[in-house]
Design a protein around this motif. Sequence first.
Motif, PDB file in Angstrom:
ATOM      1  N   THR A 113      18.033  -2.264  -0.272  1.00 41.85           N
ATOM      2  CA  THR A 113      17.534  -0.840  -0.770  1.00 41.85           C
ATOM      3  C   THR A 113      16.927  -1.576  -2.483  1.00 41.85           C
ATOM      4  O   THR A 113      18.019  -2.228  -2.874  1.00 41.85           O
ATOM      5  CB  THR A 113      17.966   0.129  -0.631  1.00 41.85           C
ATOM      6  OG1 THR A 113      19.131   0.660   0.573  1.00 41.85           O
ATOM      7  CG2 THR A 113      17.633   1.444  -0.858  1.00 41.85           C
ATOM      8  N   TYR A 115      15.332   0.000  -5.886  1.00 38.32           N
ATOM      9  CA  TYR A 115      14.968   2.095  -6.688  1.00 38.32           C
ATOM     10  C   TYR A 115      14.140   1.022  -7.859  1.00 38.32           C
ATOM     11  O   TYR A 115      14.181  -0.047  -8.332  1.00 38.32           O
ATOM     12  CB  TYR A 115      16.711   1.977  -6.744  1.00 38.32           C
ATOM     13  CG  TYR A 115      16.269   2.806  -5.932  1.00 38.32           C
ATOM     14  CD1 TYR A 115      16.906   4.290  -5.536  1.00 38.32           C
ATOM     15  CD2 TYR A 115      18.098   2.241  -4.961  1.00 38.32           C
ATOM     16  CE1 TYR A 115      17.340   4.773  -4.099  1.00 38.32           C
ATOM     17  CE2 TYR A 115      18.469   2.901  -3.634  1.00 38.32           C
ATOM     18  CZ  TYR A 115      18.573   3.997  -3.979  1.00 38.32           C
ATOM     19  OH  TYR A 115      19.036   5.147  -3.184  1.00 38.32           O
ATOM     20  N   TYR A 133       6.510   3.086  -0.811  1.00 39.70           N
ATOM     21  CA  TYR A 133       8.123   2.878  -1.344  1.00 39.70           C
ATOM     22  C   TYR A 133       8.447   4.712  -1.386  1.00 39.70           C
ATOM     23  O   TYR A 133       6.583   5.624  -1.370  1.00 39.70           O
ATOM     24  CB  TYR A 133       8.245   3.175  -3.278  1.00 39.70           C
ATOM     25  CG  TYR A 133       8.669   0.948  -3.564  1.00 39.70           C
ATOM     26  CD1 TYR A 133       9.816   1.260  -3.934  1.00 39.70           C
ATOM     27  CD2 TYR A 133       7.961   0.368  -2.959  1.00 39.70           C
ATOM     28  CE1 TYR A 133      10.162   0.457  -4.471  1.00 39.70           C
ATOM     29  CE2 TYR A 133       8.399  -1.072  -3.303  1.00 39.70           C
ATOM     30  CZ  TYR A 133       9.697  -1.023  -4.097  1.00 39.70           C
ATOM     31  OH  TYR A 133      10.251  -1.814  -4.238  1.00 39.70           O
ATOM     32  N   THR A 134       8.575   5.746  -1.541  1.00 38.83           N
ATOM     33  CA  THR A 134       8.739   6.503  -1.228  1.00 38.83           C
ATOM     34  C   THR A 134       9.756   7.503  -2.647  1.00 38.83           C
ATOM     35  O   THR A 134      10.735   7.129  -3.063  1.00 38.83           O
ATOM     36  CB  THR A 134      10.251   7.520  -0.189  1.00 38.83           C
ATOM     37  OG1 THR A 134       9.337   6.679   1.708  1.00 38.83           O
ATOM     38  CG2 THR A 134      10.055   9.021  -0.336  1.00 38.83           C
ATOM     39  N   SER A 136      11.822  10.387  -4.510  1.00 36.42           N
ATOM     40  CA  SER A 136      13.238  10.702  -4.838  1.00 36.42           C
ATOM     41  C   SER A 136      12.915  11.865  -6.187  1.00 36.42           C
ATOM     42  O   SER A 136      11.885  13.058  -6.707  1.00 36.42           O
ATOM     43  CB  SER A 136      13.867   9.907  -4.276  1.00 36.42           C
ATOM     44  OG  SER A 136      14.275   8.513  -5.543  1.00 36.42           O
ATOM     45  N   ARG A 137      14.318  11.821  -7.155  1.00 35.61           N
ATOM     46  CA  ARG A 137      13.626  12.263  -8.103  1.00 35.61           C
ATOM     47  C   ARG A 137      13.235  11.947  -9.117  1.00 35.61           C
ATOM     48  O   ARG A 137      12.778  11.174  -9.464  1.00 35.61           O
ATOM     49  CB  ARG A 137      15.732  12.168  -8.508  1.00 35.61           C
ATOM     50  CG  ARG A 137      16.310  10.537  -8.777  1.00 35.61           C
ATOM     51  CD  ARG A 137      17.505  11.349  -8.556  1.00 35.61           C
ATOM     52  NE  ARG A 137      18.172  10.995 -10.544  1.00 35.61           N
ATOM     53  CZ  ARG A 137      18.035  10.211 -11.002  1.00 35.61           C
ATOM     54  NH1 ARG A 137      18.041   8.750 -10.935  1.00 35.61           N
ATOM     55  NH2 ARG A 137      18.516  10.174 -12.278  1.00 35.61           N
ATOM     56  N   SER A 138      12.937  12.714 -10.562  1.00 36.47           N
ATOM     57  CA  SER A 138      12.656  12.497 -11.852  1.00 36.47           C
ATOM     58  C   SER A 138      13.348  12.480 -13.215  1.00 36.47           C
ATOM     59  O   SER A 138      13.847  13.326 -12.983  1.00 36.47           O
ATOM     60  CB  SER A 138      11.128  12.832 -11.961  1.00 36.47           C
ATOM     61  OG  SER A 138      11.487  14.992 -12.049  1.00 36.47           O
ATOM     62  N   ASP A 190      20.902   8.719  -7.867  1.00 34.91           N
ATOM     63  CA  ASP A 190      20.948   8.488  -6.468  1.00 34.91           C
ATOM     64  C   ASP A 190      21.787   7.462  -5.759  1.00 34.91           C
ATOM     65  O   ASP A 190      21.959   7.324  -5.098  1.00 34.91           O
ATOM     66  CB  ASP A 190      18.844   7.705  -6.070  1.00 34.91           C
ATOM     67  CG  ASP A 190      18.050   7.952  -6.390  1.00 34.91           C
ATOM     68  OD1 ASP A 190      18.184   9.609  -6.047  1.00 34.91           O
ATOM     69  OD2 ASP A 190      17.259   7.973  -7.074  1.00 34.91           O
ATOM     70  N   ARG A 303      11.747   8.345  -9.619  1.00 36.60           N
ATOM     71  CA  ARG A 303      12.047   7.590  -8.707  1.00 36.60           C
ATOM     72  C   ARG A 303      11.428   6.803  -7.614  1.00 36.60           C
ATOM     73  O   ARG A 303      11.566   8.134  -6.835  1.00 36.60           O
ATOM     74  CB  ARG A 303      13.916   7.416  -9.165  1.00 36.60           C
ATOM     75  CG  ARG A 303      14.548   7.032  -8.680  1.00 36.60           C
ATOM     76  CD  ARG A 303      15.190   5.971  -9.648  1.00 36.60           C
ATOM     77  NE  ARG A 303      16.406   5.955  -8.884  1.00 36.60           N
ATOM     78  CZ  ARG A 303      16.755   4.624  -9.700  1.00 36.60           C
ATOM     79  NH1 ARG A 303      16.680   4.234 -10.675  1.00 36.60           N
ATOM     80  NH2 ARG A 303      18.237   4.245  -9.521  1.00 36.60           N
ATOM     81  N   TYR A 304      11.155   6.052  -6.850  1.00 38.32           N
ATOM     82  CA  TYR A 304      10.555   5.407  -5.857  1.00 38.32           C
ATOM     83  C   TYR A 304      11.749   5.000  -5.268  1.00 38.32           C
ATOM     84  O   TYR A 304      12.232   4.001  -5.555  1.00 38.32           O
ATOM     85  CB  TYR A 304       9.433   5.084  -5.913  1.00 38.32           C
ATOM     86  CG  TYR A 304       8.560   6.081  -6.178  1.00 38.32           C
ATOM     87  CD1 TYR A 304       7.798   6.638  -4.932  1.00 38.32           C
ATOM     88  CD2 TYR A 304       7.482   6.208  -6.809  1.00 38.32           C
ATOM     89  CE1 TYR A 304       6.883   6.826  -4.837  1.00 38.32           C
ATOM     90  CE2 TYR A 304       6.580   7.542  -7.114  1.00 38.32           C
ATOM     91  CZ  TYR A 304       6.242   7.870  -5.984  1.00 38.32           C
ATOM     92  OH  TYR A 304       4.857   8.538  -5.468  1.00 38.32           O
ATOM     93  N   VAL A 305      11.846   4.598  -3.761  1.00 36.87           N
ATOM     94  CA  VAL A 305      12.791   4.222  -2.528  1.00 36.87           C
ATOM     95  C   VAL A 305      12.191   3.248  -1.737  1.00 36.87           C
ATOM     96  O   VAL A 305      11.342   4.076  -1.743  1.00 36.87           O
ATOM     97  CB  VAL A 305      14.129   5.078  -2.192  1.00 36.87           C
ATOM     98  CG1 VAL A 305      13.670   6.115  -1.752  1.00 36.87           C
ATOM     99  CG2 VAL A 305      15.440   3.517  -1.893  1.00 36.87           C
TER     100      VAL A 305
END
Length: 309
Positions: A113, A115, A133-134, A136-138, A190, A303-305
């Motif tokens: 993975t 990040y 990338y998807t 998630s949080r900020s 994450d 944050r992208y993953v």
Amino acid sequence: MTVIVRDLRPDVRSDAEGFARVRQRALPFMLFTPESLVHDLTHTHPDARFRQLIAEEGGEVIGTAQIGLAHESTEPGQGFANVYVHPERTGRGAGALLVRTAEEHLSAVGATTSYAWVLDAPANRAFAERRGYTASRSAHFLRLDLAQGTLPPLRTPPPGVELRTAADFADDPRPFFALDAETMSDEPSDIGYEFSDYEAWLEETWRHPLFSHELTSVVLVDGRPAAFSAARTDGGARYGTVMTGTARAFRGRGLAKLAKNDSLHRARAAGCTEAFTGNDSGNGPMLAINKWFGYDICATEVRYVRELG
């Protein structure tokens, strides 16, 4: 001109200066110096498989990346790739080349993975999403004007509570490490972490060239470290708190606010004119504390993953 990507050479001053220059333009609310970048490269734990990449065009550093494994994670295979390009040098392919090189490295060292932090702007988010990338949080970056702003007055600690600095732990930093490790494990993330390597912490945190022992405030309760605000400076007028927290047994007593106020007053007295910090956007209590001090949000990262392989 052709863009090339290569590793930063820690023994070449111009590499570190170019890397720092790009980061200072892309992230003006974070502290970087050539010395701090070289320290990160040469003192990060070997298990992190850490690399710093630079993208060059015509001999000019126009992009940077910090990549590696979150080796302290409780779940193996978690990698990170944080890519930033000089804001006046975008559109030349540097970002795409840095991301591709970063992902190749992460896959080669066992990451499953990746990040990445991405500044919250449409072009940046589209860049990440085109590469799978998807979001998630900020998290927010915050700034406080220490030169013109008004800090809350210092108050006398209640009975049994005293204020110290990290410098008071010079002979034995382990109690401070234990407090830092406990509070970091509760930070929104994450990735789950276990901070247990004291020697690595000494190299990466305690001896870091930006870490200010004199401006880092520690609250003791009955002689036990209970809360702290860890400070960094760039050697000039810029100051940042990289972690403020309270041990679980002492929360709800305003000790983090006490530590941070003490550190901010110390920073202003030392000649610092700007204060920076960062907060997860979901960390309401710490955001409220920073608002109380007068901090304003100056930027946001997302944050992208992406799953590798």
